[in-house]
Design a protein around this motif. Structure first.
Motif, PDB file in Angstrom:
ATOM      1  N   ARG A 240      38.139  36.590  36.328  1.00 53.34           N
ATOM      2  CA  ARG A 240      37.104  35.830  35.639  1.00 53.34           C
ATOM      3  C   ARG A 240      36.770  36.415  34.271  1.00 53.34           C
ATOM      4  N   SER A 241      37.011  37.695  34.100  1.00 53.13           N
ATOM      5  CA  SER A 241      36.656  38.333  32.825  1.00 53.13           C
ATOM      6  C   SER A 241      37.766  39.274  32.371  1.00 53.13           C
ATOM      7  N   ARG A 242      37.781  39.553  31.078  1.00 51.97           N
ATOM      8  CA  ARG A 242      38.739  40.525  30.542  1.00 51.97           C
ATOM      9  C   ARG A 242      38.235  41.936  30.830  1.00 51.97           C
ATOM     10  N   SER A 243      39.160  42.892  30.795  1.00 50.43           N
ATOM     11  CA  SER A 243      38.799  44.293  31.027  1.00 50.43           C
ATOM     12  C   SER A 243      39.680  45.187  30.167  1.00 50.43           C
ATOM     13  N   ILE A 244      39.303  46.442  30.084  1.00 50.61           N
ATOM     14  CA  ILE A 244      40.056  47.411  29.285  1.00 50.61           C
ATOM     15  C   ILE A 244      41.167  48.016  30.137  1.00 50.61           C
ATOM     16  N   ASP A 245      42.384  47.913  29.659  1.00 51.46           N
ATOM     17  CA  ASP A 245      43.526  48.531  30.334  1.00 51.46           C
ATOM     18  C   ASP A 245      43.365  50.044  30.232  1.00 51.46           C
ATOM     19  N   PRO A 246      43.269  50.757  31.369  1.00 48.38           N
ATOM     20  CA  PRO A 246      43.031  52.204  31.319  1.00 48.38           C
ATOM     21  C   PRO A 246      44.167  53.009  30.694  1.00 48.38           C
ATOM     22  N   ARG A 247      45.368  52.436  30.657  1.00 50.85           N
ATOM     23  CA  ARG A 247      46.485  53.163  30.068  1.00 50.85           C
ATOM     24  C   ARG A 247      46.592  52.935  28.564  1.00 50.85           C
ATOM     25  N   SER A 248      46.544  51.664  28.162  1.00 50.12           N
ATOM     26  CA  SER A 248      46.748  51.350  26.745  1.00 50.12           C
ATOM     27  C   SER A 248      45.456  51.284  25.948  1.00 50.12           C
ATOM     28  N   GLY A 249      44.339  51.093  26.656  1.00 47.41           N
ATOM     29  CA  GLY A 249      43.064  50.940  25.960  1.00 47.41           C
ATOM     30  C   GLY A 249      42.858  49.536  25.417  1.00 47.41           C
ATOM     31  N   MET A 250      43.807  48.621  25.674  1.00 47.36           N
ATOM     32  CA  MET A 250      43.707  47.247  25.184  1.00 47.36           C
ATOM     33  C   MET A 250      42.816  46.408  26.097  1.00 47.36           C
ATOM     34  N   GLU A 251      42.123  45.447  25.505  1.00 49.90           N
ATOM     35  CA  GLU A 251      41.324  44.504  26.287  1.00 49.90           C
ATOM     36  C   GLU A 251      42.238  43.354  26.710  1.00 49.90           C
ATOM     37  N   ARG A 252      42.364  43.184  28.009  1.00 45.60           N
ATOM     38  CA  ARG A 252      43.265  42.167  28.545  1.00 45.60           C
ATOM     39  C   ARG A 252      42.616  41.465  29.727  1.00 45.60           C
ATOM     40  N   ARG A 253      43.206  40.337  30.124  1.00 42.77           N
ATOM     41  CA  ARG A 253      42.772  39.662  31.341  1.00 42.77           C
ATOM     42  C   ARG A 253      43.771  39.980  32.443  1.00 42.77           C
ATOM     43  N   HIS A 254      43.284  40.620  33.474  1.00 48.53           N
ATOM     44  CA  HIS A 254      44.140  41.009  34.587  1.00 48.53           C
ATOM     45  C   HIS A 254      44.107  39.902  35.643  1.00 48.53           C
ATOM     46  N   HIS A 255      44.800  40.135  36.748  1.00 46.67           N
ATOM     47  CA  HIS A 255      44.739  39.165  37.837  1.00 46.67           C
ATOM     48  C   HIS A 255      43.443  39.347  38.622  1.00 46.67           C
ATOM     49  N   ILE A 256      43.163  38.409  39.477  1.00 47.35           N
ATOM     50  CA  ILE A 256      41.966  38.452  40.307  1.00 47.35           C
ATOM     51  C   ILE A 256      41.966  39.711  41.167  1.00 47.35           C
ATOM     52  N   ASP A 257      40.802  40.250  41.435  1.00 46.05           N
ATOM     53  CA  ASP A 257      40.678  41.452  42.267  1.00 46.05           C
ATOM     54  C   ASP A 257      41.019  41.088  43.711  1.00 46.05           C
ATOM     55  N   GLU A 258      41.981  41.783  44.272  1.00 42.21           N
ATOM     56  CA  GLU A 258      42.424  41.470  45.632  1.00 42.21           C
ATOM     57  C   GLU A 258      41.313  41.638  46.659  1.00 42.21           C
ATOM     58  N   LYS A 259      40.324  42.468  46.340  1.00 40.86           N
ATOM     59  CA  LYS A 259      39.231  42.694  47.301  1.00 40.86           C
ATOM     60  C   LYS A 259      38.422  41.423  47.530  1.00 40.86           C
ATOM     61  N   THR A 260      38.360  40.544  46.535  1.00 37.62           N
ATOM     62  CA  THR A 260      37.617  39.298  46.726  1.00 37.62           C
ATOM     63  C   THR A 260      38.293  38.411  47.762  1.00 37.62           C
ATOM     64  N   LEU A 261      39.627  38.410  47.778  1.00 37.15           N
ATOM     65  CA  LEU A 261      40.355  37.636  48.783  1.00 37.15           C
ATOM     66  C   LEU A 261      40.199  38.269  50.157  1.00 37.15           C
ATOM     67  N   GLN A 262      40.250  39.587  50.211  1.00 37.82           N
ATOM     68  CA  GLN A 262      40.072  40.271  51.488  1.00 37.82           C
ATOM     69  C   GLN A 262      38.708  39.950  52.091  1.00 37.82           C
ATOM     70  N   ARG A 263      37.682  39.957  51.245  1.00 39.18           N
ATOM     71  CA  ARG A 263      36.344  39.632  51.729  1.00 39.18           C
ATOM     72  C   ARG A 263      36.260  38.184  52.202  1.00 39.18           C
ATOM     73  N   ALA A 264      36.866  37.270  51.438  1.00 44.63           N
ATOM     74  CA  ALA A 264      36.826  35.852  51.798  1.00 44.63           C
ATOM     75  C   ALA A 264      37.508  35.609  53.139  1.00 44.63           C
ATOM     76  N   VAL A 265      38.638  36.269  53.383  1.00 41.18           N
ATOM     77  CA  VAL A 265      39.332  36.126  54.667  1.00 41.18           C
ATOM     78  C   VAL A 265      38.480  36.709  55.790  1.00 41.18           C
ATOM     79  N   ARG A 266      37.879  37.864  55.535  1.00 37.56           N
ATOM     80  CA  ARG A 266      37.045  38.508  56.549  1.00 37.56           C
ATOM     81  C   ARG A 266      35.863  37.604  56.952  1.00 37.56           C
ATOM     82  N   VAL A 267      35.234  36.997  55.962  1.00 36.32           N
ATOM     83  CA  VAL A 267      34.110  36.092  56.226  1.00 36.32           C
ATOM     84  C   VAL A 267      34.581  34.869  57.012  1.00 36.32           C
ATOM     85  N   ALA A 268      35.748  34.327  56.639  1.00 35.02           N
ATOM     86  CA  ALA A 268      36.278  33.137  57.313  1.00 35.02           C
ATOM     87  C   ALA A 268      36.641  33.438  58.766  1.00 35.02           C
ATOM     88  N   VAL A 269      37.204  34.612  59.012  1.00 40.23           N
ATOM     89  CA  VAL A 269      37.562  35.012  60.382  1.00 40.23           C
ATOM     90  C   VAL A 269      36.306  35.097  61.242  1.00 40.23           C
TER      91      VAL A 269
END
Length: 334
Positions: A240-269
């Motif tokens: 949803r938001s851009r973040s700073i790449d810890p290696r390059s220091g560049m501001e980029r948009r990464h992929h969605i945080d996998e923990k949000t999917l894990q939580r969504a599956v846990r809630v659905a189960v």
């Protein structure tokens, strides 16, 4: 965190030798390993050093490594997989950073992981879970089950990995660093196309703001200078938001945080009142088992899952409802 002088260069080499953990980071990046691997390796090496009074690893060997792993098992009560992760980090340190490949390294045994059958859902249970999810999380969970993807394989999908014509998904640099192809479920196509429309809007907005680059493996980034800005390299499930790449220091948009999917599956189960320890990976187990139940060839399933060894895939023959050889209990015969 500061370290004792034993971890710093000697007086005669000040200015010529980086600090040990910096050397570890540099070697990980030189080999093109993931940032997660870098963080894990650095953490285990730091813990190893601190557990041994901040002595330099050059002054230690098999005895200290064995003692550290034993400490993890007895006092730390960590799982076998965690012990093996720590060992991998220490072997990386000695072989790749310190340049040592000594006989004792081959003699250290990895902890034996208990052989457990995977948790598998019934088809009804899968649909009960999916029916309680929506949006991108519903689509991602559908791909875990419908294509047999691992969690990180799903969140790291890029636009060019989806082939709507051939109904294929290409998994790039999966477990073991291998590419493979798997099936694109027809039922997921409409939702996936809508997700790509959303991802493109996000990308074009980033471009107008002066951003729009995504992370690429260093070799690709060097070879294709502008590839990180191109649409085909963008993530299917952008954050949803851009973040700073810890290696390059560049501001980029990464992929969605996998923990949000894990939580969504846990809630659905939980919402579906399923009394099994079901996780994202359970959907992948269910994919393989249900294919086997429907008569798919075990070799085909092996390829779709990306297993290097057929014996890994064979585990699913033991979780079929009818048993590995279709045995009927004598209690059921009269």
């Amino acid at each position: 965190m500061e370290y004792s002088h034993s971890l710093l260069p000697s007086a005669s080499s000040i200015g010529s030798e980086p600090r040990l953990l910096d050397q570890v980071r540099a070697r990980v990046r030189r080999l093109g390993l993931a940032i997660r691997t870098e963080k894990v390796y650095v953490d285990w090496i730091r813990r190893f050093i601190l557990a041994n009074g901040k002595r330099h690893p050059r002054d230690m060997g098999a005895r200290e490594v064995e003692a550290f792993l034993t400490l993890l098992a007895t006092r730390g009560k960590v799982a076998a997989s965690t012990q093996n992760q720590a060992l991998s980090a220490l072997l990386f340190l000695y072989r790749e950073v310190l340049g040592q490949d000594l006989p004792w390294m081959e003699n250290i045994r990895r902890a034996k992981r208990p052989e457990r059958l995977p948790v598998v859902l019934t088809r009804d249970e899968v649909w009960r879970i999916l029916d309680r999810m929506d949006g991108a999380h519903h689509l991602m969970a559908s791909l875990l089950y419908g294509a047999g993807l691992r969690l990180m394989e799903c969140v790291r999908l890029r636009v060019q990995d989806i082939d709507f014509v051939r109904h294929e998904i290409t998994v790039r640099v999966g477990k073991g660093g291998k590419d493979r192809r798997t099936v694109l479920p027809a039922m997921a196509i409409d939702a996936l196309q809508a997700q790509l429309v959303h991802a493109r809007i996000v990308h074009e907005r980033d471009l107008r703001a002066g951003y729009g680059a995504v992370w690429l493996p260093s070799a690709l980034e060097r070879k294709y200078k502008s590839a990180s800005m191109e649409w085909i390299w963008q993530y299917v499930f952008p954050s949803r938001s851009r973040s700073i790449d810890p290696r390059s220091g560049m501001e980029r948009r990464h992929h969605i945080d996998e923990k949000t999917l894990q939580r969504a599956v846990r809630v659905a189960v939980k919402s579906a009142a399923i009394e099994k320890h079901a996780t994202c990976h359970t959907l992948r187990h269910s994919f393989a088992t249900h294919l086997l139940e429907s008569g798919s060839d075990i070799r085909t399933i092996q390829e779709l899952l990306g297993h290097a060894d057929l014996s890994t895939t064979m585990i699913y023959t033991h979780v079929l409802n009818r048993g590995g050889s279709g045995v009927v209990s004598p209690l059921d015969r009269r």
